[in-house]
Design a protein around this motif. Structure first.
Motif, PDB file in Angstrom:
ATOM      1  N   UNK A   1       0.829  -1.196   0.000  1.00 15.65           N
ATOM      2  CA  UNK A   1       0.000   0.000   0.000  1.00 15.65           C
ATOM      3  C   UNK A   1       0.864   1.247   0.000  1.00 15.65           C
ATOM      4  N   UNK A   2       0.233   2.335  -0.359  1.00 20.57           N
ATOM      5  CA  UNK A   2       0.927   3.612  -0.397  1.00 20.57           C
ATOM      6  C   UNK A   2       0.968   4.210   1.004  1.00 20.57           C
ATOM      7  N   UNK A   3       2.089   4.823   1.338  1.00 18.55           N
ATOM      8  CA  UNK A   3       2.219   5.521   2.607  1.00 18.55           C
ATOM      9  C   UNK A   3       2.154   7.017   2.336  1.00 18.55           C
ATOM     10  N   UNK A   4       1.423   7.740   3.153  1.00 19.88           N
ATOM     11  CA  UNK A   4       1.285   9.181   2.982  1.00 19.88           C
ATOM     12  C   UNK A   4       2.047   9.891   4.092  1.00 19.88           C
ATOM     13  N   UNK A   5       2.928  10.832   3.736  1.00 15.42           N
ATOM     14  CA  UNK A   5       3.605  11.603   4.785  1.00 15.42           C
ATOM     15  C   UNK A   5       2.615  12.549   5.449  1.00 15.42           C
ATOM     16  N   UNK A   6       2.666  12.595   6.793  1.00 10.87           N
ATOM     17  CA  UNK A   6       1.762  13.491   7.523  1.00 10.87           C
ATOM     18  C   UNK A   6       2.514  14.612   8.219  1.00 10.87           C
ATOM     19  N   UNK A   7       3.834  14.445   8.408  1.00 10.67           N
ATOM     20  CA  UNK A   7       4.640  15.529   8.963  1.00 10.67           C
ATOM     21  C   UNK A   7       6.107  15.242   8.679  1.00 10.67           C
ATOM     22  N   UNK A   8       6.900  16.321   8.672  1.00  8.59           N
ATOM     23  CA  UNK A   8       8.343  16.169   8.528  1.00  8.59           C
ATOM     24  C   UNK A   8       9.023  17.255   9.351  1.00  8.59           C
ATOM     25  N   UNK A   9      10.211  16.915   9.869  1.00 10.52           N
ATOM     26  CA  UNK A   9      10.965  17.827  10.713  1.00 10.52           C
ATOM     27  C   UNK A   9      12.450  17.638  10.450  1.00 10.52           C
ATOM     28  N   UNK A  10      13.164  18.739  10.257  1.00 12.39           N
ATOM     29  CA  UNK A  10      14.620  18.697  10.169  1.00 12.39           C
ATOM     30  C   UNK A  10      15.168  18.833  11.583  1.00 12.39           C
ATOM     31  N   UNK A  11      15.923  17.826  12.030  1.00 18.21           N
ATOM     32  CA  UNK A  11      16.487  17.833  13.373  1.00 18.21           C
ATOM     33  C   UNK A  11      17.865  18.496  13.366  1.00 18.21           C
ATOM     34  N   UNK A  12      18.323  18.991  14.524  1.00 20.12           N
ATOM     35  CA  UNK A  12      19.614  19.684  14.589  1.00 20.12           C
ATOM     36  C   UNK A  12      20.791  18.870  14.038  1.00 20.12           C
ATOM     37  N   UNK A  13      20.739  17.545  14.157  1.00 15.83           N
ATOM     38  CA  UNK A  13      21.844  16.698  13.687  1.00 15.83           C
ATOM     39  C   UNK A  13      21.908  16.590  12.173  1.00 15.83           C
ATOM     40  N   UNK A  14      20.830  16.971  11.491  1.00 15.89           N
ATOM     41  CA  UNK A  14      20.748  16.796  10.041  1.00 15.89           C
ATOM     42  C   UNK A  14      19.826  15.670   9.634  1.00 15.89           C
ATOM     43  N   UNK A  15      19.346  14.900  10.598  1.00 15.56           N
ATOM     44  CA  UNK A  15      18.347  13.879  10.282  1.00 15.56           C
ATOM     45  C   UNK A  15      17.048  14.563   9.877  1.00 15.56           C
ATOM     46  N   UNK A  16      16.307  13.897   9.003  1.00 15.90           N
ATOM     47  CA  UNK A  16      14.977  14.375   8.648  1.00 15.90           C
ATOM     48  C   UNK A  16      13.981  13.323   9.113  1.00 15.90           C
TER      49      UNK A  16
END
Length: 178
Positions: free
Chosen positions: A156-171
Motif C-alpha cells: 500500500x501507499x504511505x502518505x507523509x503526515x509531517x516532517x521535521x529537520x532535526x539539529x543533527x541533520x536527520x529528517x
C-alpha cells in the motif's frame, strides 16, 4: 462469536540511510553514531515510549539490544518474535506465529499501543498492513549495502503526515497508510 482479529495500534520508528538501509553490512550501526546528538524529545522517542504499552521486536534486534551495557526499555514489556530458543529475561516474552495473530493475542492480553521494532518485523508489519504509523529518520548517508528496510514492494501507499529537520541533520518523516 466473531472471528475477526483485533489488534493494538502499531507504531514503527526507525533510522535509515538515503538508499534505504537500516544497518550496514554485518548489521553495522556505527554509521549512525554522528547523529546521536538529537534528544529523545526532539526525535519523538520519549513520546512514543510514554504512549506505547508493549514493544514487539524480532530476534536479531533483541540479540543486538541485549548486548547493550544497559537495557534500554526499563520495565516496558517486550515481546520477541522468534523460532529459536532464548534465555529468559524479566519482562521479556517470546512468541512464534504470523504477525496478525500475535497482535491479536497481545490485544487479548491488554496491549493497546505497540511499538514495532526491528527490520524484519517492521517489514512483516508493512506487508501485512498492520502498521498505523511509520516514523522514519532519513540519515544523510548512503551505505550501498546492508539490511534494507524495503525489500520487495509494499502492498500500500504511505502518505507523509509531517516532517521535521532535526539539529543533527536527520529528517524525521511520519507516514500513515494512504
Amino acid at each position: 462469536m466473531s472471528t475477526e482479529l483485533r489488534r493494538p495500534r502499531v507504531s514503527a520508528f526507525l533510522a535509515l540511510s538515503l538508499d534505504g538501509f537500516i544497518a550496514g553490512e554485518g548489521d553495522d550501526l556505527t554509521w549512525l553514531e554522528p547523529y546521536y546528538g538529537d534528544s529523545q524529545e526532539e526525535t519523538g522517542y520519549s513520546a512514543l515510549m510514554a504512549s506505547a504499552d508493549t514493544l514487539l521486536m524480532g530476534r536479531n534486534s533483541y540479540d543486538t539490544v541485549s548486548a547493550f551495557p544497559e537495557w534500554p526499555y526499563g520495565n516496558k514489556p517486550v515481546v520477541v518474535l522468534t523460532h529459536r530458543p532464548a534465555a529468559s529475561r524479566d519482562r521479556v516474552s517470546f512468541r512464534q506465529g504470523a504477525l496478525p495473530q500475535v497482535l491479536d493475542m497481545l490485544w487479548q492480553e491488554g496491549s493497546r499501543h505497540l511499538y514495532l521494532d526491528g527490520g524484519e518485523v517492521v517489514r512483516q508489519g508493512l506487508q501485512a498492513r498492520v502498521v498505523d504509523e511509520l516514523t522514519l529518520f532519513w540519515v544523510p548517508v548512503t551505505l550501498g549495502a546492508g539490511v534494507s528496510l524495503f525489500s520487495g514492494a509494499l502492498p500500500e501507499r504511505l502518505a507523509p503526515v509531517s516532517s521535521t529537520l532535526l539539529p543533527s541533520g536527520l529528517v524525521r518523516v511520519v507516514y500513515r497508510p494512504a
